[in-house]
Motif scaffolding. Sequence first.
Motif, PDB file in Angstrom:
ATOM      1  N   PRO A   2       0.828  -1.201   0.000  1.00  0.00           N
ATOM      2  CA  PRO A   2       0.000   0.000   0.000  1.00  0.00           C
ATOM      3  C   PRO A   2       0.867   1.258   0.000  1.00  0.00           C
ATOM      4  N   ALA A   3       0.353   2.324  -0.585  1.00  0.00           N
ATOM      5  CA  ALA A   3       1.076   3.594  -0.607  1.00  0.00           C
ATOM      6  C   ALA A   3       1.191   4.142   0.813  1.00  0.00           C
ATOM      7  N   ARG A   4       2.312   4.750   1.102  1.00  0.00           N
ATOM      8  CA  ARG A   4       2.523   5.352   2.417  1.00  0.00           C
ATOM      9  C   ARG A   4       1.924   6.748   2.449  1.00  0.00           C
ATOM     10  N   LYS A   5       1.294   7.073   3.578  1.00  0.00           N
ATOM     11  CA  LYS A   5       0.654   8.380   3.736  1.00  0.00           C
ATOM     12  C   LYS A   5       1.602   9.314   4.492  1.00  0.00           C
ATOM     13  N   ILE A   6       1.813  10.484   3.924  1.00  0.00           N
ATOM     14  CA  ILE A   6       2.666  11.484   4.552  1.00  0.00           C
ATOM     15  C   ILE A   6       1.870  12.763   4.728  1.00  0.00           C
ATOM     16  N   MET A   7       1.975  13.357   5.927  1.00  0.00           N
ATOM     17  CA  MET A   7       1.335  14.635   6.175  1.00  0.00           C
ATOM     18  C   MET A   7       2.372  15.739   6.022  1.00  0.00           C
ATOM     19  N   VAL A   8       2.005  16.780   5.275  1.00  0.00           N
ATOM     20  CA  VAL A   8       2.847  17.955   5.088  1.00  0.00           C
ATOM     21  C   VAL A   8       2.179  19.103   5.834  1.00  0.00           C
ATOM     22  N   TYR A  28       3.580   8.715  -2.994  1.00  0.00           N
ATOM     23  CA  TYR A  28       3.068   8.810  -1.631  1.00  0.00           C
ATOM     24  C   TYR A  28       1.651   9.396  -1.646  1.00  0.00           C
ATOM     25  N   VAL A  29       0.831   8.978  -0.702  1.00  0.00           N
ATOM     26  CA  VAL A  29      -0.467   9.608  -0.466  1.00  0.00           C
ATOM     27  C   VAL A  29      -0.165  10.786   0.455  1.00  0.00           C
ATOM     28  N   VAL A  30      -0.617  11.972   0.068  1.00  0.00           N
ATOM     29  CA  VAL A  30      -0.272  13.173   0.824  1.00  0.00           C
ATOM     30  C   VAL A  30      -1.525  13.816   1.411  1.00  0.00           C
ATOM     31  N   VAL A  31      -1.448  14.151   2.690  1.00  0.00           N
ATOM     32  CA  VAL A  31      -2.468  14.955   3.348  1.00  0.00           C
ATOM     33  C   VAL A  31      -1.754  16.190   3.884  1.00  0.00           C
ATOM     34  N   THR A  32      -2.472  17.294   3.990  1.00  0.00           N
ATOM     35  CA  THR A  32      -1.813  18.527   4.412  1.00  0.00           C
ATOM     36  C   THR A  32      -2.540  19.186   5.580  1.00  0.00           C
ATOM     37  N   ALA A  33      -1.794  20.050   6.251  1.00  0.00           N
ATOM     38  CA  ALA A  33      -2.350  20.889   7.311  1.00  0.00           C
ATOM     39  C   ALA A  33      -1.639  22.233   7.224  1.00  0.00           C
ATOM     40  N   LEU A  45      -6.650  11.451  13.123  1.00  0.00           N
ATOM     41  CA  LEU A  45      -7.612  10.898  12.159  1.00  0.00           C
ATOM     42  C   LEU A  45      -6.940  10.168  11.009  1.00  0.00           C
ATOM     43  N   GLU A  46      -5.902  10.768  10.455  1.00  0.00           N
ATOM     44  CA  GLU A  46      -5.278  10.265   9.233  1.00  0.00           C
ATOM     45  C   GLU A  46      -4.243   9.159   9.466  1.00  0.00           C
ATOM     46  N   ARG A  47      -3.625   9.165  10.635  1.00  0.00           N
ATOM     47  CA  ARG A  47      -2.582   8.182  10.963  1.00  0.00           C
ATOM     48  C   ARG A  47      -1.513   8.086   9.871  1.00  0.00           C
ATOM     49  N   PRO A  48      -0.831   9.208   9.580  1.00  0.00           N
ATOM     50  CA  PRO A  48       0.199   9.168   8.538  1.00  0.00           C
ATOM     51  C   PRO A  48       1.388   8.306   8.960  1.00  0.00           C
ATOM     52  N   SER A  49       2.124   7.824   7.963  1.00  0.00           N
ATOM     53  CA  SER A  49       3.342   7.050   8.221  1.00  0.00           C
ATOM     54  C   SER A  49       4.475   7.962   8.664  1.00  0.00           C
ATOM     55  N   LEU A  50       4.369   9.255   8.303  1.00  0.00           N
ATOM     56  CA  LEU A  50       5.422  10.219   8.583  1.00  0.00           C
ATOM     57  C   LEU A  50       4.835  11.620   8.449  1.00  0.00           C
ATOM     58  N   VAL A  51       5.442  12.592   9.147  1.00  0.00           N
ATOM     59  CA  VAL A  51       5.019  13.991   9.067  1.00  0.00           C
ATOM     60  C   VAL A  51       6.228  14.847   8.689  1.00  0.00           C
ATOM     61  N   VAL A  52       6.055  15.706   7.683  1.00  0.00           N
ATOM     62  CA  VAL A  52       7.052  16.718   7.323  1.00  0.00           C
ATOM     63  C   VAL A  52       6.465  18.041   7.781  1.00  0.00           C
ATOM     64  N   MET A  53       7.159  18.732   8.722  1.00  0.00           N
ATOM     65  CA  MET A  53       6.537  19.889   9.369  1.00  0.00           C
ATOM     66  C   MET A  53       7.472  21.087   9.465  1.00  0.00           C
ATOM     67  N   ASP A  54       6.902  22.250   9.168  1.00  0.00           N
ATOM     68  CA  ASP A  54       7.580  23.525   9.357  1.00  0.00           C
ATOM     69  C   ASP A  54       7.709  23.785  10.861  1.00  0.00           C
ATOM     70  N   VAL A  55       8.597  24.697  11.231  1.00  0.00           N
ATOM     71  CA  VAL A  55       8.745  25.048  12.642  1.00  0.00           C
ATOM     72  C   VAL A  55       7.975  26.329  12.968  1.00  0.00           C
ATOM     73  N   VAL A  56       8.171  27.373  12.176  1.00  0.00           N
ATOM     74  CA  VAL A  56       7.570  28.677  12.464  1.00  0.00           C
ATOM     75  C   VAL A  56       6.176  28.738  11.850  1.00  0.00           C
ATOM     76  N   MET A  57       5.168  28.579  12.717  1.00  0.00           N
ATOM     77  CA  MET A  57       3.773  28.618  12.289  1.00  0.00           C
ATOM     78  C   MET A  57       2.952  29.306  13.377  1.00  0.00           C
ATOM     79  N   PRO A  58       1.840  29.943  12.993  1.00  0.00           N
ATOM     80  CA  PRO A  58       0.994  30.566  14.011  1.00  0.00           C
ATOM     81  C   PRO A  58       0.318  29.508  14.891  1.00  0.00           C
TER      82      PRO A  58
END
Length: 122
Positions: A2-8, A28-33, A45-58
């Motif tokens: 199965p494709a891996r889900k990554i949250m950006v 990759y299956v991509v979900v974003t926030a 909810l999404e249970r991603p395999s991995l998260v790629v995340m910025d640091v400076v966010m409101p």
Amino acid sequence: MPARKIMVVDDSPTERFFIADLLAKRGYVVVTAESGVEALAKIRLERPSLVVMDVVMPGASGFQVVRTLTRDPETQSIPVILCTSKSAETDRIWGLRQGAREYVTKPVNAEELLAKIADLVH
């Protein structure tokens, strides 16, 4: 397999699109926030395999979100790559101490990011 889900997670639409597009083109299956607060809700909810995340966010910084994820038994096994313009060595060390598995600086080197993701998502 199965494709891996990554949250950006990034508050910049341009950065979010760039990384999401890069990953989608690699299968990759991509979900974003758009924020750390949104990411925390969606990760459960999404249970991603991995998260790629910025640091400076409101709202909640990437550092705060990583710390929250690593302290929660439900999410502590999800690896996080911090992807940020904060390039000081102290920021990198702090991010890793909060629980991030990798730290990548912007502008993103696509091949470096893809290699780090491949190492963490099996």
